[in-house]
Write an enzyme that holds these catalytic residues in place. Structure first.
Site, PDB file in Angstrom:
ATOM      1  N   ARG A   1       0.932  -1.148  -0.004  1.00  0.00           N
ATOM      2  CA  ARG A   1      -0.015   0.001   0.193  1.00  0.00           C
ATOM      3  C   ARG A   1       1.069   1.523  -0.005  1.00  0.00           C
ATOM      4  O   ARG A   1       0.307   2.218  -0.596  1.00  0.00           O
ATOM      5  CB  ARG A   1      -1.028   0.058   1.231  1.00  0.00           C
ATOM      6  CG  ARG A   1      -1.951  -0.977   1.001  1.00  0.00           C
ATOM      7  CD  ARG A   1      -2.903  -1.211   2.328  1.00  0.00           C
ATOM      8  NE  ARG A   1      -4.197  -2.110   1.748  1.00  0.00           N
ATOM      9  CZ  ARG A   1      -5.007  -2.423   2.488  1.00  0.00           C
ATOM     10  NH1 ARG A   1      -4.861  -2.098   3.913  1.00  0.00           N
ATOM     11  NH2 ARG A   1      -6.008  -3.329   2.279  1.00  0.00           N
TER      12      ARG A   1
ATOM     13  N   TYR B   1      -6.276  -0.838  -6.873  1.00  0.00           N
ATOM     14  CA  TYR B   1      -5.553  -2.354  -6.282  1.00  0.00           C
ATOM     15  C   TYR B   1      -4.942  -2.189  -4.894  1.00  0.00           C
ATOM     16  O   TYR B   1      -4.868  -0.974  -4.457  1.00  0.00           O
ATOM     17  CB  TYR B   1      -4.486  -3.049  -7.163  1.00  0.00           C
ATOM     18  CG  TYR B   1      -3.502  -2.428  -7.823  1.00  0.00           C
ATOM     19  CD1 TYR B   1      -2.885  -1.117  -7.296  1.00  0.00           C
ATOM     20  CD2 TYR B   1      -2.706  -3.044  -8.809  1.00  0.00           C
ATOM     21  CE1 TYR B   1      -1.616  -0.611  -7.868  1.00  0.00           C
ATOM     22  CE2 TYR B   1      -1.446  -2.393  -9.371  1.00  0.00           C
ATOM     23  CZ  TYR B   1      -0.971  -1.285  -8.715  1.00  0.00           C
ATOM     24  OH  TYR B   1       0.113  -0.714  -9.474  1.00  0.00           O
ATOM     25  N   GLU B   2      -4.665  -2.993  -4.321  1.00  0.00           N
ATOM     26  CA  GLU B   2      -4.092  -3.146  -2.857  1.00  0.00           C
ATOM     27  C   GLU B   2      -5.069  -2.482  -1.864  1.00  0.00           C
ATOM     28  O   GLU B   2      -4.837  -1.712  -0.924  1.00  0.00           O
ATOM     29  CB  GLU B   2      -2.827  -2.466  -2.743  1.00  0.00           C
ATOM     30  CG  GLU B   2      -1.650  -3.252  -3.703  1.00  0.00           C
ATOM     31  CD  GLU B   2      -1.539  -4.552  -3.585  1.00  0.00           C
ATOM     32  OE1 GLU B   2      -1.969  -5.037  -2.540  1.00  0.00           O
ATOM     33  OE2 GLU B   2      -0.968  -5.087  -4.574  1.00  0.00           O
ATOM     34  N   GLY B   3      -6.551  -2.749  -2.039  1.00  0.00           N
ATOM     35  CA  GLY B   3      -7.467  -2.064  -1.538  1.00  0.00           C
ATOM     36  C   GLY B   3      -7.918  -0.717  -1.919  1.00  0.00           C
ATOM     37  O   GLY B   3      -6.994   0.132  -1.850  1.00  0.00           O
TER      38      GLY B   3
END
Length: 597
Positions: A296, A440-442
């Site tokens: 993140r 992406y990655e949350g």
């Protein structure tokens, strides 16, 4: 065609003058990071990114990756050769554990390299970026046997890695995943299921790909409490580290994407593939979050990278493109028109990017330093403080930097006018490539919920209290200098708004969780403005002191002060509007029945 110039001078200013990493020379890794070595590393990284990666970025986007009938994947022309040079240069192991072949240099230097690589070629950078996350998870939670077998070739760069979370029916809600892992008599597991959106899932750059896969054991509890993490190699590895037969994992297809075409985003099918448990059974989510948190911050840096490279191209274009006359009269009367950089609205877009880029770079490198200090600082109190700051800032850096990175890429495209919409100039690729960073990655909405739902109240609000204290100290240290009043005044107003927003959430979020959800993105961006304003205040103080002391390059420091004043006067006031949005609550957001949308 687009250009890229690595911001080495600005990175050195931050490392040496603002962060003063030399003061940590007593800590592991920092002792080796002498000024001469740091200069050499950044100079060589710049050459590699500018000369090897940037020239194949546009062509890689046009060509994309190719899947063959046997499930193998070929990366675009030039990627394999560039990756061989990446490995030869030792870049994969720059900040990795020396016990397994890494160089052990500070993470803050790795963040400098990450920014350069993504600006030069986002798709290429992802192949190693995913491997770094896998290395972190294996190093923390893997058994000694797994570490000794898999980490050295991964750190060397001969093998890469991935993270496998998403399935066709579930994304963020990992409690719904169905991939199964059946225990075997030899202690291994047979993994079966389908994963989608797997970045760098199959390619021809490395000898082996080490997949970290979330799956369920047969007797696992339902929901997220029943998820385990498994290491599943693409190619089997014997006890001596020799590669053997292909494992039971194959690329079913490559996703057709909006951007990052040079990276192979795959559907991976696992059919009884041999895997090995990482960490404890049913505790895989904790292990996976080691990767997720590192990723993140890295994605936040990607937002900065796209903002920087798109800004550079827009500046060059604005200086060369002639159209219209300055509102105050001809700036270049010897030419038929003036360069468009004379127009206030063009400058507004450029200054929005420039003032963000320099503050975001400072915040990213400060976060990189804090990652180092959270592991290496001399006292437990220092390590805890650094860890609290990293935890608090991770969703802010990921969410705010990628939102602003996309916004700035779009504005840089706007500077080009119609030419920005044409592939030849590369601006539309920056827009397409940067868009994924918000997802992406949350997704960024998830980052905002993580911030207000988990990070603010963690440890009784200890991290937030520490941030307010630190920001107040920075502001107080800059008071008394009239040149810095625009910084201290605006930072003070922003801190007041952030404190009010935090109190409002504490009072209204618990009573009605929708209030927290409806205001979370506004809160995240309010926090982001204050973080960037804090960074500008620190840079302004250093720049003013340098001018007072005398310098061979006064223009550099004077430009810092001008750019910082722009941010503090033009962007920081947005904290007031964000506070008002937050305090409006959830009533209007939740009022409509779903049928009326």
């Amino acid at each position: 065609m687009p250009i890229y110039r690595a911001p080495v001078k600005d990175q050195l200013f931050l490392l040496n003058d603002v962060l003063n990493i030399g003061q940590y020379s007593n800590l592991p890794g920092f002792a080796d990071a002498t000024p001469d070595l740091v200069n050499a590393i950044l100079d060589e990284a710049a050459k590699f990114c500018e000369n090897e990666l940037q020239p194949i970025n546009h062509s890689g986007d046009q060509e994309g990756c190719t899947r063959h009938e046997d499930g193998s994947v070929t990366t675009p022309k030039g990627f394999k050769e560039a990756y061989e040079k990446f490995v030869e240069g030792g870049w994969a192991g720059l900040t990795q554990d020396p016990e397994y072949g890494g160089q052990g240099l500070p993470h803050v230097l790795g963040f400098c390299l990450e920014e350069m690589m993504v600006s030069a070629n986002h798709s290429f950078a992802m192949y190693n970026g995913l491997a770094a996350g896998a290395i972190a998870a294996i190093n923390i939670d893997g058994s000694d046997e797994l570490k000794n077998k898999f980490l050295p070739p991964m750190i060397e760069g001969r093998w890469t890695g991935t993270m496998n979370l998403t399935e066709p029916h579930c994304g963020t809600d990992l409690g719904l995943l169905r991939t199964k892992a059946e225990p075997q008599e030899d202690g291994s597991y047979k993994v079966t299921g389908t994963k989608i959106f797997i970045s760098a899932g199959e390619h021809d750059l490395a000898e082996n790909i080490i997949h970290l896969v979330l799956a369920r054991l047969p007797d696992a509890p339902k929901g997220v409490k029943g998820i385990s993490l498994f290491l599943v190699p693409k190619v089997m590895v014997d006890d001596e580290g020799t590669l053997g037969d292909r494992n039971g994992v194959v690329c079913g297809s490559i996703e057709e994407k909006m951007g990052i075409h040079g990276n192979s985003t795959c559907v991976l099918n696992y059919d009884g593939a041999t895997g090995y448990l990482i960490g404890e059974a049913n505790k895989g989510l904790r292990s996976m979050f080691i990767m997720m948190n590192a990723a993140r911050i890295g994605v936040g840096i990607q937002g900065l990278s796209h903002s920087e490279v798109s800004y550079q191209n827009a500046v060059d274009y604005a200086k060369d493109r002639i159209q219209g006359r300055s509102l105050k009269g001809a700036a270049t009367p010897d030419k038929p028109a003036d360069p468009i950089i004379v127009h206030p609205d063009v400058r507004r877009m450029l200054m929005n990017s420039k003032s963000f880029n320099e503050a975001a770079r400072n915040a990213a490198l400060w976060c990189g330093l804090l990652v180092d200090l959270s592991h290496k600082a001399e006292t437990e109190e220092e390590r805890q403080w650094a860890d609290d700051m990293v935890s608090l800032m991770t969703p802010v850096i990921k969410g705010v930097f990628t939102d602003r990175g996309f916004e700035n890429a779009v504005n840089a495209q706007q500077v080009f006018g119609g030419h920005g919409y044409i592939a030849e100039h590369g601006m539309e690729q920056f827009v397409r490539d940067s868009r994924i960073c918000q997802i992406y990655e949350g997704t960024n909405g998830i980052q905002a919920l993580d911030l207000v739902g988990r990070k603010l109240g963690a440890n009784g609000g200890r991290g937030m209290q520490a941030f307010f204290k630190y920001a107040t100290e920075v502001r107080e240290a800059a008071k008394g200098d009239d040149r810095l009043r625009p910084f201290t005044d605006a930072l003070g107003a922003g801190l007041k708004d952030l404190q009010a927003a935090t109190m409002w959430l504490m009072q209204n979020g618990m009573a009605n969780p929708d209030n927290a959800g409806a205001g979370s993105v506004a809160y995240m961006h309010l926090f982001g403005h204050v973080l960037l304003g804090l960074m500008w205040t620190k840079m302004a103080k250093v720049s003013a002191d340098a001018l007072d002391a005398g310098t061979d390059d006064p223009t550099f420091y004077e430009t810092k002060l001008v750019t910082g004043r722009y941010y503090m006067k033009r962007r920081m006031p947005e904290t007031g509007a964000l506070l008002a949005e937050l305090e409006a609550g959830a009533d209007e957001v939740m009022a409509l029945d779903a049928a009326n949308f």
